[in-house]
Design an enzyme around this catalytic site. Structure first.
Site, PDB file in Angstrom:
ATOM      1  N   TRP A 130       0.869  -1.173   0.000  1.00 25.00           N
ATOM      2  CA  TRP A 130       0.000   0.000   0.000  1.00 25.00           C
ATOM      3  C   TRP A 130       0.915   1.235   0.000  1.00 25.00           C
ATOM      4  O   TRP A 130       1.773   1.365   0.874  1.00 25.00           O
ATOM      5  CB  TRP A 130      -0.872  -0.024   1.263  1.00 25.00           C
ATOM      6  CG  TRP A 130      -1.870   1.072   1.381  1.00 25.00           C
ATOM      7  CD1 TRP A 130      -2.744   1.503   0.411  1.00 25.00           C
ATOM      8  CD2 TRP A 130      -2.144   1.864   2.550  1.00 25.00           C
ATOM      9  NE1 TRP A 130      -3.531   2.513   0.910  1.00 25.00           N
ATOM     10  CE2 TRP A 130      -3.181   2.756   2.208  1.00 25.00           C
ATOM     11  CE3 TRP A 130      -1.620   1.914   3.837  1.00 25.00           C
ATOM     12  CZ2 TRP A 130      -3.701   3.682   3.114  1.00 25.00           C
ATOM     13  CZ3 TRP A 130      -2.133   2.821   4.739  1.00 25.00           C
ATOM     14  CH2 TRP A 130      -3.162   3.699   4.380  1.00 25.00           C
ATOM     15  N   ASP A 211      -0.867  -4.949   9.968  1.00 28.44           N
ATOM     16  CA  ASP A 211      -1.897  -3.992   9.546  1.00 28.44           C
ATOM     17  C   ASP A 211      -3.087  -4.770   9.000  1.00 28.44           C
ATOM     18  O   ASP A 211      -3.002  -5.373   7.935  1.00 28.44           O
ATOM     19  CB  ASP A 211      -1.313  -3.055   8.479  1.00 28.44           C
ATOM     20  CG  ASP A 211      -2.334  -2.031   8.013  1.00 28.44           C
ATOM     21  OD1 ASP A 211      -3.256  -1.708   8.788  1.00 28.44           O
ATOM     22  OD2 ASP A 211      -2.211  -1.549   6.873  1.00 28.44           O
ATOM     23  N   LYS A 246     -13.601  -0.584   6.215  1.00 30.65           N
ATOM     24  CA  LYS A 246     -14.163  -1.472   5.185  1.00 30.65           C
ATOM     25  C   LYS A 246     -15.237  -2.381   5.770  1.00 30.65           C
ATOM     26  O   LYS A 246     -16.323  -2.479   5.220  1.00 30.65           O
ATOM     27  CB  LYS A 246     -13.068  -2.328   4.556  1.00 30.65           C
ATOM     28  CG  LYS A 246     -11.708  -1.685   4.476  1.00 30.65           C
ATOM     29  CD  LYS A 246     -11.526  -0.777   3.291  1.00 30.65           C
ATOM     30  CE  LYS A 246     -10.276   0.054   3.475  1.00 30.65           C
ATOM     31  NZ  LYS A 246      -9.831   0.787   2.330  1.00 30.65           N
TER      32      LYS A 246
HETATM   33  N1  KET Z   1      -4.063  -0.312   5.610  1.00 30.21           N
HETATM   34  C1  KET Z   1      -4.293  -0.838   4.394  1.00 30.21           C
HETATM   35  C2  KET Z   1      -3.582  -2.070   3.998  1.00 30.21           C
HETATM   36  C3  KET Z   1      -5.198  -0.199   3.531  1.00 30.21           C
HETATM   37  O1  KET Z   1      -5.403  -0.750   2.352  1.00 30.21           O
HETATM   38  C4  KET Z   1      -5.857   0.977   3.941  1.00 30.21           C
HETATM   39  C5  KET Z   1      -6.752   1.678   3.018  1.00 30.21           C
HETATM   40  C6  KET Z   1      -5.594   1.455   5.230  1.00 30.21           C
HETATM   41  C7  KET Z   1      -4.695   0.793   6.032  1.00 30.21           C
HETATM   42  C8  KET Z   1      -6.241   2.692   5.758  1.00 30.21           C
HETATM   43  O2  KET Z   1      -7.476   2.469   6.330  1.00 30.21           O
HETATM   44  P1  KET Z   1      -8.325   3.699   6.926  1.00 30.21           P
HETATM   45  O3  KET Z   1      -9.094   3.102   8.037  1.00 30.21           O
HETATM   46  O4  KET Z   1      -9.166   4.185   5.819  1.00 30.21           O
HETATM   47  O5  KET Z   1      -7.353   4.729   7.401  1.00 30.21           O
HETATM   48  N2  KET Z   1      -6.696   1.477   1.774  1.00 30.21           N
HETATM   49  C9  KET Z   1      -7.563   2.009   0.717  1.00 30.21           C
HETATM   50  C10 KET Z   1      -7.908   3.449   0.835  1.00 30.21           C
HETATM   51  C11 KET Z   1      -6.737   4.371   0.949  1.00 30.21           C
HETATM   52  O6  KET Z   1      -5.794   4.312   0.145  1.00 30.21           O
HETATM   53  O7  KET Z   1      -6.780   5.200   1.897  1.00 30.21           O
HETATM   54  C12 KET Z   1      -6.943   1.657  -0.636  1.00 30.21           C
HETATM   55  O8  KET Z   1      -5.862   1.025  -0.666  1.00 30.21           O
HETATM   56  O9  KET Z   1      -7.535   1.963  -1.669  1.00 30.21           O
END
Ligand code: KET
Length: 398
Positions: A130, A211, A246
């Site tokens: 990511w 994570d 998610k």
């Molecule tokens: N870790 C991973 C692996 C991940 O894919 C995301 C979000 C997050 C943490 C962040 O989660 P949040 O609770 O929204 O802070 N991924 C998607 C959205 C982004 O890029 O923010 C994505 O990969 O599309």
């Protein structure tokens, strides 16, 4: 005053979302950001969450500040969900959990904490990973680079290389790991491979930073935590960043948590103190409403059951789309191997399409995916899957 300030090149994921939204074509397909869409292409508002929000609103609680570490009922519920109701580590009070602003907030608080505790420590993330890990860890002053992970030739895991790289790291290197539904490849180590890796993390005194952003999207809410529970069983000290963005379809509420498994209650108390200090200097304390609703769902047996079923529905729809895409591509593009659709797990597929093919998909067909070739599978539904398959078949045609 700001003449020297550089223009922002944009985030590789959010930039594409903006491009997609600005695209006037009717047939466009958004497979960019990791958001779950339902059959109608909408972001669902879960029924369990709506009920919990209704109950919270009826309580008409004043909006005082939460403690720096967040809402106690939420933190307890997170521990149960990640480590299990019978977790010995939780019972021994050697697990610290703080509420954070999404999974990203958990990574940031963890990175700041680790940088202070181990100023020379570097971080390693999978290749590919990511993208935002680099921004978060480097932004916290932690030099960040990668360990080998994905094998483009087999479209699977290069476990030998992954082990080689991790086994060669100096003590106190932060090793970022996705325990399920790897982003961006959808390729996870097997249970046997984790069983080989975990002792190496311990022997080499590495700092595992797990994570988990897609709990429930792989095999099930409980199944997807098996790596975390194996790490506890192996006696590791490690960090977990978790996110409800998610699995609660609660992206904008920014609900996440940072948990740290320590060796003793006394150590956990000191770690919790430093996490509070870190939070205090970044944003002081987290917001109330989303955490209250999540705690209500997780602590009420009926609502939990309903939520579990709603997560299963999302997981099953993703699996159905994976199967359909694979079957249809086999027919429409027989020379193109799309078995990755059914071999990989979770929200994302790593297509192996070339940059040129990806740009053609965007420019000629309005099909948007990340420039790495990552596809967010729940962007597909029965209304757009044929259009997607035809577009892919056109760009991969010899
Ligand atoms: N870790 C991973 C692996 C991940 O894919 C995301 C979000 C997050 C943490 C962040 O989660 P949040 O609770 O929204 O802070 N991924 C998607 C959205 C982004 O890029 O923010 C994505 O990969 O599309």
């Amino acid at each position: 005053m700001f003449e020297h300030i550089d223009a922002y090149a944009g985030d590789p994921i959010f930039k594409l979302v903006e491009l997609f939204q600005a695209d006037p074509r009717k047939d466009k397909v958004n497979l960019t950001i990791g958001l779950y869409y339902d059959e109608e292409g909408k972001i669902p508002l879960l029924a369990s969450v709506q009920e919990a929000e209704k109950r919270s609103a009826a309580l008409k609680k004043p909006r005082a500040y939460l403690p720096m570490e967040g809402l106690a009922s939420y933190r307890q519920a997170v521990q149960k969900l990640l480590f299990g109701a019978d977790s010995v580590a939780v019972k021994d009070e050697r697990v610290v959990t703080v509420q954070t602003l999404g999974g990203t907030g958990a990574l940031k608080i963890g990175a700041d904490f680790l940088h202070k505790a181990f100023p020379a420590a570097e971080a390693r993330v999978s290749d590919p990973a990511w993208d935002n890990y680099y921004a978060v860890f480097q932004g916290a002053g932690v030099p960040t680079s990668s360990y080998r992970y994905y094998d483009a030739k087999t479209q699977g895991l290069n476990f030998t290389a992954m082990m080689e790289d991790i086994a060669a790291l100096p003590a106190h290197t932060i090793v970022v790991l996705n325990p399920c539904c790897h982003n961006p490849t959808g390729v996870d180590p097997s249970a046997e491979q984790w069983a080989q890796l975990i002792p190496v993390l311990k022997e080499r005194n590495l700092i595992p930073f797990v994570d988990i952003a897609y709990q429930g999207f792989g095999r099930g809410l409980e199944e997807d935590t098996s790596v975390i529970r194996s790490m506890v069983d192996a006696g590791l000290t490690f960090l977990v960043a978790s996110s409800f963005s998610k699995n609660f379809s609660y992206y904008g509420e920014r609900c996440g948590a940072l948990s740290i498994v320590c060796q003793s209650k006394e150590e956990a108390n000191r770690v919790q103190g430093q996490l509070k200090a870190t939070i205090r200097r970044v944003y002081s304390n987290p917001p109330t409403q989303g955490a209250q609703a999540i705690a209500a769902v997780l602590q009420d047996a009926e609502l939990f059951k309903q939520w579990d079923a709603e997560v299963a529905e999302m997981r099953d729809r993703i699996a159905t789309m994976r199967k359909l895409a694979h079957e249809k591509l086999k027919q429409k593009a027989p020379n193109y191997d799309s078995s990755y659709f059914v071999d990989q797990f979770g929200m994302f597929c790593y297509t192996g399409l070339t940059k040129e093919q990806i740009l053609r998909l965007r420019d000629e067909f309005g099909v948007y995916m990340l420039e790495s070739g990552r596809v967010c599978v729940p962007g597909l539904n029965s209304g757009n899957i044929d259009y997607f398959v035809d577009a892919v078949a056109a760009v991969v045609a010899p």
